[in-house]
Design an enzyme around this catalytic site. Structure first.
Site, short mmCIF file in Angstrom:
data_model
loop_
_atom_site.label_atom_id
_atom_site.label_comp_id
_atom_site.label_asym_id
_atom_site.label_seq_id
_atom_site.Cartn_x
_atom_site.Cartn_y
_atom_site.Cartn_z
N GLU A 283 50.80 32.51 38.35
CA GLU A 283 51.56 33.58 37.71
C GLU A 283 53.04 33.24 37.70
O GLU A 283 53.75 33.48 36.72
CB GLU A 283 51.31 34.90 38.45
N GLU A 286 53.68 30.67 35.07
CA GLU A 286 53.58 31.32 33.77
C GLU A 286 54.85 32.14 33.49
O GLU A 286 55.43 32.07 32.40
CB GLU A 286 52.36 32.24 33.76
N CYS A 303 46.86 41.82 38.83
CA CYS A 303 45.94 41.77 39.98
C CYS A 303 45.09 43.01 40.11
O CYS A 303 44.04 42.97 40.74
CB CYS A 303 46.71 41.59 41.28
N SER A 323 50.31 39.27 32.40
CA SER A 323 50.00 37.89 32.79
C SER A 323 48.54 37.60 32.50
O SER A 323 47.67 38.44 32.73
CB SER A 323 50.27 37.72 34.29
N LYS A 362 37.22 46.95 41.47
CA LYS A 362 36.82 45.53 41.55
C LYS A 362 35.36 45.35 41.18
O LYS A 362 34.95 44.29 40.73
CB LYS A 362 37.07 44.99 42.96
N GLU A 365 35.48 45.07 37.58
CA GLU A 365 36.11 43.81 37.18
C GLU A 365 35.11 42.64 37.26
O GLU A 365 35.04 41.80 36.36
CB GLU A 365 37.31 43.53 38.09
N GLU A 370 34.09 38.50 30.03
CA GLU A 370 35.03 37.44 29.65
C GLU A 370 35.68 36.79 30.86
O GLU A 370 36.34 35.77 30.73
CB GLU A 370 36.10 38.00 28.69
N CYS A 521 47.08 48.36 47.33
CA CYS A 521 45.66 48.22 47.69
C CYS A 521 45.31 48.87 49.02
O CYS A 521 44.17 49.29 49.23
CB CYS A 521 45.28 46.75 47.75
#
Lengths: 593, 179
Positions: A283, A286, A303, A323, A362, A365, A370, A521
């Site tokens: 990241e 990037e 994240c 990102s 999560k 996720e 993809e 989190c």
């Protein structure tokens, strides 16, 4: 302007209370806890549950403490026979329609209704069930199960979803006996705007909202000796899991966590923090490329899966700014099933990755089609057929689920000797530890960005401006003659404010960190109950304390990550990185009806 | 000119223009959402609000979908299923029941063609004839107990209803809905 205080008498004792606060708060200041099932300070003060009844001299009836404001000269009683009797009736009426299957309930022992019924000494329920037909259970979401039969219509979840998260996936629907909390056209959470953040689960006073449990599946793979079962644990777990085993809130139990996972039978105890360091490298690189080309600025972190679904649903126009890096959970899965499998010469089909996350989103996720790339990496090499498809991360457990497994296995967590994580994917730095707190990803990224831009290490690495619980935090930092402006938001309501700026093209920032859950989190929807600001602060403290105690505190110093690049990935944002560690986002219809 | 329409949109551009017009008249007034929903329903064919219409209204007014659905399911005025041209509401309150409102309901069920659907008083009664001419509903009480049994037909209260009188009312309505 000073706040006026007034003189009141609570249970015969003279005391002072700030004018205008409600009686729940006024009594709390005097050390009296008023039982309530719906009240949430500043958020839900509707008087829906009616349990918080108190006696006020001069009032004809008992009053609900949460909707009664303090007045000068008020005489309040909180513990009389009349109150005890009335509260019992109220809770019995609530229980009349509530299923009595506490033993099998996900919230057993963490349930406010169960606790208050016990505290009020309710032995039998004198009222018959009035609901004629039971509601169907909503299991449309991979993250959260909603059982309207257990719902007591307190409205806490609705308020959290609308006021804190500003997602508004749920509201009361219908009337009378048919009333329940549901989504548009009762279509289910999985077909709604719900971001799966699980904040509703944290405030639900019953088992009406709970995580979609994966314990059974995980035991099954652990029992299968053919499989190599690898576990990864997120930074926020170590800050909170001790609470369930008698440790004080805010005491990190990293060593015992690793030891207990080994006792549960996982083949390798790895750390999502390894992948968090990797995320920072990817990241960070990037971001620096984007900064150099002045392209897609501000860059927004990726994240938090709750945030990602929120962005896809409500801000499809800014998806390019996010990102492309996968979250640490998914980076870990991809690296473990490619690099690690190759290095150790293991058939990737035999690897099962279990993640332990503080997060209900999560689970969603891990199922994104993809985001899975290990299969395509191996597809040609091993001539795999479509039937042999495997995801990067197989199962996701929340902290609460792991606690139950540890207890079920009879592991004496508190008395375990500390152990470490395994090499190589268990090696991490302090920068990764603080990922679990709001502002942590930003701080970790800046520690490394500074090094990449200047070639020297940032001396004062503790960025206090982005720490703490204020909703939106901002900071600016001069790096190599360039002023970098950053912002951090936690809670999706705060994220919405920053994203509206970005959508209008008025964002003054270069880099924005978003975490869906208040506090980051450590306050995730899968964490041990209860969660409040005091607990959030202590858990955050635990992570910063852990960071300070570590030898490496900058992601780019992680020796295992450095090795991963030299042996496998070659360079950050390189070809292989893009295949394995980056993803893309797509616009979502708010509701699939 | 051809319009591209997706299934999430009200089917016709005319519908959307009509809703846009309703919204522009009520925007930023107190109770705007109720007024918008009410007028949209009244101007809709079959007198109901479809998911597509509600979605369109939510999008245009920035009310969350859950709130729009919450409001439409709270008020009994709003219909989420297509209605017949004519609406008959039979009172099932205690007074009307003792005066024989069940007989009127049974009579309606016997002469109207609801296809496979049957009256089930355990749930909300809400039936529309196959040809969408007549809808029958029940209500707990009209507050007109002195006139029991009471039946409302297209907004007009008929007092001391009998099966014979119901026959006349039905034949005055279009006969298409009859078996």
């Amino acid at each position: 302007m000073g706040k006026k205080t007034c003189n009141v008498k609570i249970n015969g004792t003279n005391c002072q209370a700030e004018e205008g606060i409600n009686l729940v708060e006024a009594c709390l200041q005097q050390g009296i806890i008023i039982p309530t099932l719906c009240y949430l300070k500043d958020l839900n003060e509707s008087g829906a549950c009616s349990v918080c009844l108190v006696e006020v001299k001069g009032a004809k009836t008992l009053l609900r403490a949460c909707v009664t404001k303090v007045r000068d000269g008020m005489e309040i009683y909180t513990d009389t026979e009349r109150i005890r009797r009335a509260r019992k009736v109220v809770v019995e009426l609530i229980l009349a329609n509530h299923p009595k299957d506490c033993l099998g309930c996900e919230k057993n022992q963490n349930c406010d209704l169960q606790r208050i019924a016990y505290e009020l000494g309710i032995e039998n329920i004198r009222y018959p069930k009035t609901r004629q037909k039971d509601f169907s259970i909503d299991n449309s979401s991979p993250s959260i199960i909603r059982d309207p039969n257990k719902c007591i219509l307190c409205g806490r979840c609705i308020e959290v979803c609308s006021k804190i998260q500003e997602v508004n996936a749920i509201d009361f629907i219908k009337r009378g006996h048919a009333m329940q909390v549901s989504t548009f056209f009762d279509g289910g959470l999985g077909n709604s705007e719900c971001t799966n953040c699980g904040q509703c689960v944290l405030v639900c006073p019953t088992g009406a909202l709970a995580e979609n449990n994966s314990i059974g599946e995980v035991w099954r793979v652990l029992d299968d000796k053919e499989q190599i079962v690898i576990v990864q644990t997120a930074p926020a777990i170590r800050a909170a899991i001790g609470e369930a085993f008698g440790f004080n809130t805010g005491v990190p139990t990293t060593g015992k966590l690793a030891a207990s996972l080994r006792r549960l039978g996982f083949s390798k105890i790895f750390d999502t923090q390894f992948a968090a360091d990797l995320t920072i490298i990817e990241e960070g690189s990037e971001f620096l490329t984007r900064l150099k080309n002045n392209d897609k600025i501000p860059t927004i972190t990726s994240c938090s899966p709750g945030w990602i679904k929120f962005g896809e649903t409500f801000f499809p126009g800014i998806l390019d700014n996010i990102s492309t890096c996968k979250s640490p959970q998914q980076m870990f899965g991809a690296i473990a099933k490619t690099y690690y499998a190759q290095k150790m010469n293991i058939d990737p089909r035999k690897i099962k990755i279990i993640s332990v996350m503080p997060c209900t989103a999560k689970k969603f996720e891990a199922l994104r089609p993809e985001i899975n790339s290990a299969f395509s990496f191996w597809k040609d090499k091993l001539a795999l057929s479509k039937k042999e498809y495997f995801p990067d991360v197989d199962y996701v457990l929340t902290t609460r689920e792991l606690i139950r497994m540890i207890k079920e296995a009879g592991i004496d967590y508190a008395n375990l000797a500390d152990e470490g994580f395994d090499d190589p994917l268990g090696v991490s730095t302090g920068a990764a530890t603080i990922f679990g707190a709001s502002g942590g990803v930003m701080e970790a990224a800046l520690r490394s960005a500074y090094f990449y831009l200047t070639g020297t290490e940032l001396k004062d690495i503790e960025l206090n401006a982005v720490r703490g619980l204020s909703g939106i935090k901002e900071a600016s930092l001069e790096i190599a003659g360039k002023k970098i402006k950053v912002a951090v938001a936690h809670g999706l309501g705060n994220a919405r404010k920053l994203m509206q700026q970005v959508a209008r093209g008025e964002s003054p920032y270069h880099f924005i960190e978003i975490m869906a859950c208040p506090g980051g989190c450590i306050g995730g929807g899968g964490q041990p109950l209860p969660v409040n600001d005091e607990i959030r602060k202590l858990r955050i403290k635990a992570l910063y304390q852990e960071d300070r105690s570590l030898a490496y505190r900058r992601s780019h110093q992680n020796p295992a990550v450095i090795k991963l690049y030299s042996e496998f990935l070659k360079k950050p944002n390189g070809h292989l990185s893009h295949k394995l560690l980056h993803t893309h986002y797509h616009k979502r219809q708010p509701v699939k009806i | 000119m051809k319009y591209s329409l997706t299934k999430h949109r009200p089917e016709k551009i005319k519908d959307r223009l009509r809703i846009d017009n309703i919204i522009s008249r009520h925007k930023d007034t107190p109770g705007e959402l109720l007024n918008i929903l009410e007028e949209t329903q009244i101007l809709s064919k079959y007198n109901y609000l479809s998911p597509a219409q509600l979605k369109y209204i939510a999008e245009k007014t920035s009310y969350p979908l859950s709130v729009v659905y919450s409001v439409t399911t709270f008020y009994s005025f709003f219909n989420l299923k297509p209605q017949g041209e004519h609406c008959i509401i039979v009172c099932r309150g205690t007074a009307c029941h003792t005066k024989g409102s069940r007989r009127i309901l049974d009579y309606l069920e016997s002469v109207l063609d609801f296809g496979d659907e049957k009256i089930n008083e355990g749930e909300k009664v809400f039936l529309t004839t196959k040809d969408k001419v007549i809808t029958i509903k029940t209500v707990a009480c009209f507050g007109q107990c002195a006139l029991a049994p009471v039946v409302e037909v297209d907004g007009i209260i008929h007092s001391r209803m009998t099966v014979e009188k119901m026959k006349k009312v039905l034949s005055a309505l279009k006969k298409k809905g009859l078996k």
